[in-house]
Design a protein around this motif. Structure first.
Motif, PDB file in Angstrom:
ATOM      1  N   LEU A  15       0.832  -1.208   0.000  1.00 27.52           N
ATOM      2  CA  LEU A  15       0.000   0.000   0.000  1.00 27.52           C
ATOM      3  C   LEU A  15       0.868   1.261   0.000  1.00 27.52           C
ATOM      4  O   LEU A  15       0.590   2.221  -0.725  1.00 27.52           O
ATOM      5  N   PHE A  22       2.439   1.704  -3.420  1.00 29.53           N
ATOM      6  CA  PHE A  22       1.404   2.078  -4.398  1.00 29.53           C
ATOM      7  C   PHE A  22       1.072   3.570  -4.272  1.00 29.53           C
ATOM      8  O   PHE A  22       1.055   4.303  -5.266  1.00 29.53           O
ATOM      9  N   LEU A  23       0.823   4.015  -3.033  1.00 30.73           N
ATOM     10  CA  LEU A  23       0.445   5.415  -2.821  1.00 30.73           C
ATOM     11  C   LEU A  23       1.621   6.344  -3.090  1.00 30.73           C
ATOM     12  O   LEU A  23       1.446   7.453  -3.604  1.00 30.73           O
ATOM     13  N   ALA A  80       1.703   6.883  -6.682  1.00 29.54           N
ATOM     14  CA  ALA A  80       0.562   7.713  -7.096  1.00 29.54           C
ATOM     15  C   ALA A  80       0.846   9.186  -6.804  1.00 29.54           C
ATOM     16  O   ALA A  80       0.615  10.058  -7.648  1.00 29.54           O
ATOM     17  N   TYR A  81       1.369   9.461  -5.625  1.00 26.94           N
ATOM     18  CA  TYR A  81       1.605  10.859  -5.246  1.00 26.94           C
ATOM     19  C   TYR A  81       2.747  11.476  -6.030  1.00 26.94           C
ATOM     20  O   TYR A  81       2.722  12.662  -6.342  1.00 26.94           O
ATOM     21  N   GLN A 113       1.212  12.441  -9.315  1.00 33.96           N
ATOM     22  CA  GLN A 113       0.363  13.626  -9.166  1.00 33.96           C
ATOM     23  C   GLN A 113       1.203  14.875  -8.963  1.00 33.96           C
ATOM     24  O   GLN A 113       0.871  15.951  -9.453  1.00 33.96           O
ATOM     25  N   LEU A 115       2.346  14.308   2.484  1.00 29.27           N
ATOM     26  CA  LEU A 115       1.767  12.990   2.235  1.00 29.27           C
ATOM     27  C   LEU A 115       2.823  11.883   2.314  1.00 29.27           C
ATOM     28  O   LEU A 115       2.572  10.812   2.862  1.00 29.27           O
ATOM     29  N   VAL A 146      -5.024  -1.036  -6.164  1.00 26.30           N
ATOM     30  CA  VAL A 146      -5.952  -0.291  -5.296  1.00 26.30           C
ATOM     31  C   VAL A 146      -6.790   0.646  -6.167  1.00 26.30           C
ATOM     32  O   VAL A 146      -6.247   1.459  -6.907  1.00 26.30           O
ATOM     33  N   TYR A 201      -3.241   4.774 -14.657  1.00 27.12           N
ATOM     34  CA  TYR A 201      -4.154   5.211 -13.580  1.00 27.12           C
ATOM     35  C   TYR A 201      -3.693   6.531 -12.959  1.00 27.12           C
ATOM     36  O   TYR A 201      -4.489   7.440 -12.741  1.00 27.12           O
ATOM     37  N   PHE A 202      -2.402   6.620 -12.705  1.00 22.39           N
ATOM     38  CA  PHE A 202      -1.883   7.827 -12.056  1.00 22.39           C
ATOM     39  C   PHE A 202      -1.713   8.974 -13.053  1.00 22.39           C
ATOM     40  O   PHE A 202      -1.733  10.139 -12.670  1.00 22.39           O
TER      41      PHE A 202
END
Lengths: 239, 57
Positions: free
Chosen positions: A11, A14-15, A18-19, A22, A36, A85, A226-227
């Motif tokens: 997790l 993965f995050l 993603a961050y 972004q 974050l 996720v 996805y990201f």
């Protein structure tokens, strides 16, 4: 099934990815991004939530006050699966009311059809994008004409050149989309291993200038899509 | 011709009640209508923020 060894490690990674995406796409400020990241390293709830996500999969769980998440298993082109996720869109919260249509161009192999289409439906769901591909209406008729019509009617296109070694039709479709100035996601398989059923062959020199999403597995491609999708849609005024 | 209107007599109890009414109404209205809390990404943890981001598309 390639399940994560430790749900918290999975997790967090993965995050983190993603961050970072972004952040580089301009959706997060430097302050937000580092706050974050720091939280990801120190958040004591992450391990428990990771376990719950895995145990309840594919059912969703509430993550804080404002959204729901679920852990799903997407499909690799070799037949295995990988964890992913998925953030769930709240009913009625969609900014854009109308649906977007994405023309999908890829090699028609059972292995690719069943994995790529399955994965993309999940990745596109938050943005209300529906998929169309050549011959999806099962109707008889001129296939090339159908492809032309489908691309011209689409809001965006996605092409995958996996396993196109001796079947380079996808490059013709890329040419059509390019000529029609359609927003395009071009996924280029860069995995090695000659003689496999997924061999891609050499890339046409005329298309070398196109920006490609390079990947070696569908797991890598799915995360990149996805990201990166919010940035792509925003850039093309589709968000 | 000027019309004369008879003045109503109002009890002291009613006067006191009327004086209190606006303040009481305000207080009860504030109790009843709680403004919906606007999500603030600044106070969200990393997981909550991810879920929030995708819930809005």
């Amino acid at each position: 099934v390639a399940d994560p060894v430790d749900p918290a490690v999975f997790l967090r990674a993965f995050l983190d990815e993603a961050y970072e995406k972004q952040f580089v796409n301009g959706f997060l400020s430097t302050d937000q991004y580092h706050r974050l990241c720091a939280d990801l390293q120190k958040n004591p709830k992450l391990a428990a939530i990771g376990r719950t996500l895995l145990e309840r999969s594919p059912k969703s769980i509430q993550a804080g006050k404002y959204g729901r998440l679920r852990l799903i298993h997407l499909r690799e082109f070799g037949g295995s699966t990988f964890p992913f996720v998925q953030g769930l869109t709240q009913q009625g919260s969609r900014r854009r009311r109308s649906k977007l249509v994405c023309f999908l161009g890829h090699r028609f192999l059972q292995d690719i059809e069943s994995s790529l289409r399955f994965n993309l439906v999940h990745l596109f769901e938050p943005h209300a994008i529906t998929l169309r591909w050549a011959g999806d209406d099962l109707g008889a008729g001129d296939l090339f004409e159908k492809i032309l019509t489908a691309i011209s009617r689409a809001d965006l296109c996605l092409f995958d050149n996996l396993a196109t070694s001796n079947k380079p039709n996808v490059y013709i479709e890329i040419g059509i989309a390019y000529a029609l100035r359609k927003p395009m996601l071009f996924c280029e398989y860069t995995g090695t291993g000659t003689g496999t059923p997924f061999e891609t062959g050499s890339f046409p020199s005329d298309l070398q200038g196109l920006l490609r999403i390079q990947y070696q597995s569908y797991q890598e491609l799915c995360k990149k899509l996805y990201f990166g999708l919010p940035g792509f849609l925003k850039h093309n005024k589709l968000l | 011709m000027k019309k004369t209107v008879a003045k109503k007599t109002v009890s002291t109890k009613k006067v006191a009640k009327r004086a209190q009414a606006p303040a009481a109404r305000k207080a009860s209205a504030a109790k009843q209508i709680k403004p919906a809390k606007k999500p603030s990404p600044k106070t969200m943890d990393a997981l909550e923020f991810f879920a929030y981001t995708y819930s809005r598309f």
